[in-house]
Structures are given as C-alpha cells and as structure tokens.
Design a protein around this motif. Structure first.
Motif, short mmCIF file in Angstrom:
data_model
loop_
_atom_site.label_atom_id
_atom_site.label_comp_id
_atom_site.label_asym_id
_atom_site.label_seq_id
_atom_site.Cartn_x
_atom_site.Cartn_y
_atom_site.Cartn_z
N GLY A 279 0.81 -1.24 -0.78
CA GLY A 279 -0.01 -0.17 0.09
C GLY A 279 0.65 1.17 0.18
N ILE A 280 0.92 1.72 -1.33
CA ILE A 280 1.70 3.73 -1.23
C ILE A 280 0.56 4.31 -0.99
N ALA A 281 1.17 5.55 0.20
CA ALA A 281 -0.14 6.09 0.51
C ALA A 281 0.56 7.53 -0.24
N ALA A 282 -0.14 9.13 -0.55
CA ALA A 282 0.48 10.90 -0.25
C ALA A 282 -0.71 11.52 -0.33
N LEU A 283 -0.44 12.08 0.75
CA LEU A 283 -1.81 13.08 0.70
C LEU A 283 -1.48 14.44 0.32
N LEU A 284 -0.23 14.60 -0.45
CA LEU A 284 0.11 16.11 -0.62
C LEU A 284 0.04 15.37 -2.46
N THR A 285 -0.22 16.68 -3.24
CA THR A 285 -0.31 16.36 -4.96
C THR A 285 1.45 16.69 -5.33
N THR A 286 1.99 17.05 -4.56
CA THR A 286 3.62 17.01 -4.71
C THR A 286 3.71 16.23 -5.07
N PRO B 211 6.65 -8.54 -9.86
CA PRO B 211 5.75 -8.50 -10.26
C PRO B 211 4.31 -8.66 -9.99
N GLY B 212 4.45 -10.19 -9.20
CA GLY B 212 3.02 -11.10 -8.74
C GLY B 212 2.74 -10.25 -7.14
N VAL B 213 3.63 -8.94 -6.77
CA VAL B 213 3.18 -8.67 -5.85
C VAL B 213 2.00 -7.50 -6.25
N LYS B 214 0.36 -7.17 -5.40
CA LYS B 214 -0.25 -6.49 -6.14
C LYS B 214 -0.06 -4.73 -5.10
N VAL B 215 -0.37 -3.61 -6.45
CA VAL B 215 0.38 -3.03 -5.96
C VAL B 215 -1.22 -1.28 -5.04
N MET B 216 -1.10 -1.26 -4.10
CA MET B 216 -2.26 -0.41 -3.82
C MET B 216 -2.44 0.11 -3.65
N VAL B 217 -3.29 1.58 -4.27
CA VAL B 217 -2.54 3.33 -4.26
C VAL B 217 -3.57 3.98 -3.05
N GLY B 218 -3.41 5.43 -2.73
CA GLY B 218 -4.30 6.03 -2.15
C GLY B 218 -3.30 7.07 -1.52
N GLY B 219 -5.00 8.09 -0.78
CA GLY B 219 -4.57 8.88 -0.42
C GLY B 219 -5.43 10.19 -0.40
N ALA B 220 -6.01 10.72 -0.13
CA ALA B 220 -7.00 12.84 -0.30
C ALA B 220 -6.96 13.23 -1.66
#
Length: 211
Positions: free
Chosen positions: A145-152, A169-178
């Motif tokens: 899980g990769i998060a970012a709270l800033l547009t920058t 390649p077998g690992v799923k990447v999930m992204v999120g944040g405001a």
C-alpha cells in the motif's frame, strides 16, 4: 447482534478508548470469539465512522479518535490472536512515498487492515523506494500500500509502483490518499485504488479471494 458487541461499537464511535478497553477485556473473559469481537465490535464501528465521513457527518479528527479507541481494543486482542495461531488473511506492507510526511491515513488504514485479519508492516512516512523493496523482500507481502497526502508527492507514486512491479511482478500495489483517484491509479500502473480504509480492506479481500 450480541449486546456486548453493540456496546463495543458504540464506545468506538463515541471515541471512548477506556470503555473500549474495558469492554473488550470483558468479551475476552466471556470467551467471545476473537474474530467476533473484531468484526462485530471494532471493525463494524469503524465502517460506520467511514460511512459518516463520506457523507461529511464526521471529519478527520473524529475519525482519528475513533481509530485510537479501536486501537485500544486491538492492543488487547493482538497477542491473543498470535497465541491462538489464527491464520491471517495475508500480509500488507504500507507507507507514504518519499517526502510525504503525513501519517494520518496510513495509521488508520493499518488499523483497519489489522482489524480485518491482516498482518501489516507499516513503514511509516517518507519511505524511499529502496525501503519499500527491502520490505517486500523481507515480508513477502500480498499487497503493498502506497499513500500520498500531497499533490506534490503524488508523482513519486508512479516511480515507486514501477520499481515494485518490475522487481516483484506478483505483488499487488494499492494506492490511496486524499488527492489520489482511480484514474490516477490506473495511469501509474497500480493494481488497486482505495479511497479509504474500509474500501482498502474490501478490495484486498476481493483480490486475495481470486488468487
């Protein structure tokens, strides 16, 4: 629903960590199944808070204090889960991208994953790509899980995702944040997007059921 579970849920929603701790201990003493305490008491309450957040009935401060109340209950249950040898659904490595110093989101999502039956390695904030890769090598997660709270800092998610997918390649990447959207997640090659902790757990459950 068990009245004790209802009391636990109400205490989480009311931000009452002391009451949550007391009631969870009571449930354990009464030999209530651990998954019942988590799902029908703690997670149910946070799902309710999540829905209220989406409709602007509560805001980040209220979400955080409820999450802390849930954490008080989870702190009692975690060692019992380990001791009981309960099989976890999967492993999650989570952190914010390099230069993003906000931990509100990942701490909340971490708690939701733990409540949802996952082992979580929370790398914290300002995580370099190399640290993500090292954690994948060590913990062998199902999802990063990769998060970012800033547009920058959002553009860094593309680079981090690409490095993880290239090496694992077998690992799923999930992204999120405001500032993150499904459109952005698709553009950078992430496997999953979640708008909040509730959705993150639901999508992890769905993708791991298929694997």
């Amino acid at each position: 629903m068990n009245s004790l579970m209802e009391k636990i849920s109400k205490a989480v929603i009311a931000h009452n960590a002391g009451e949550v701790e007391f009631l969870v201990k009571q449930a354990v003493e009464e030999n209530v199944d651990l998954s019942t305490i988590i799902n029908e008491g703690l997670v149910r309450a946070m799902n309710c808070i999540g829905e209220r957040f989406k409709t602007n009935d509560v805001f980040i401060p209220e979400v955080l204090v409820s999450a802390r109340a849930m954490g008080a209950g989870m702190a009692i249950l975690k060692p019992l889960i380990v001791k009981a040898g309960i099989k976890q659904k999967g492993t999650i490595v989570i952190g914010t991208v390099k230069d993003d110093l906000h931990d509100i989101g990942i701490n909340l999502v971490t708690m939701m994953f733990e409540g949802g039956g996952y082992k979580v390695c929370n790398l914290g904030i300002d995580v370099a790509d190399e640290k993500f890769l090292e954690a994948v090598a060590v913990h062998k997660p199902d999802i990063v899980g990769i998060a970012a709270l800033l547009t920058t800092t959002m553009p860094r998610m593309k680079e981090t995702t690409a490095k993880i997918k290239a090496q694992y390649p077998g690992v799923k990447v999930m992204v999120g944040g405001a500032p993150v959207t499904q459109k952005f997640a698709t553009e950078i090659g992430a496997d999953l997007y979640a708008a909040d902790g509730v959705e993150a757990v639901a999508k992890a459950n769905a993708v791991l059921r298929q694997s």
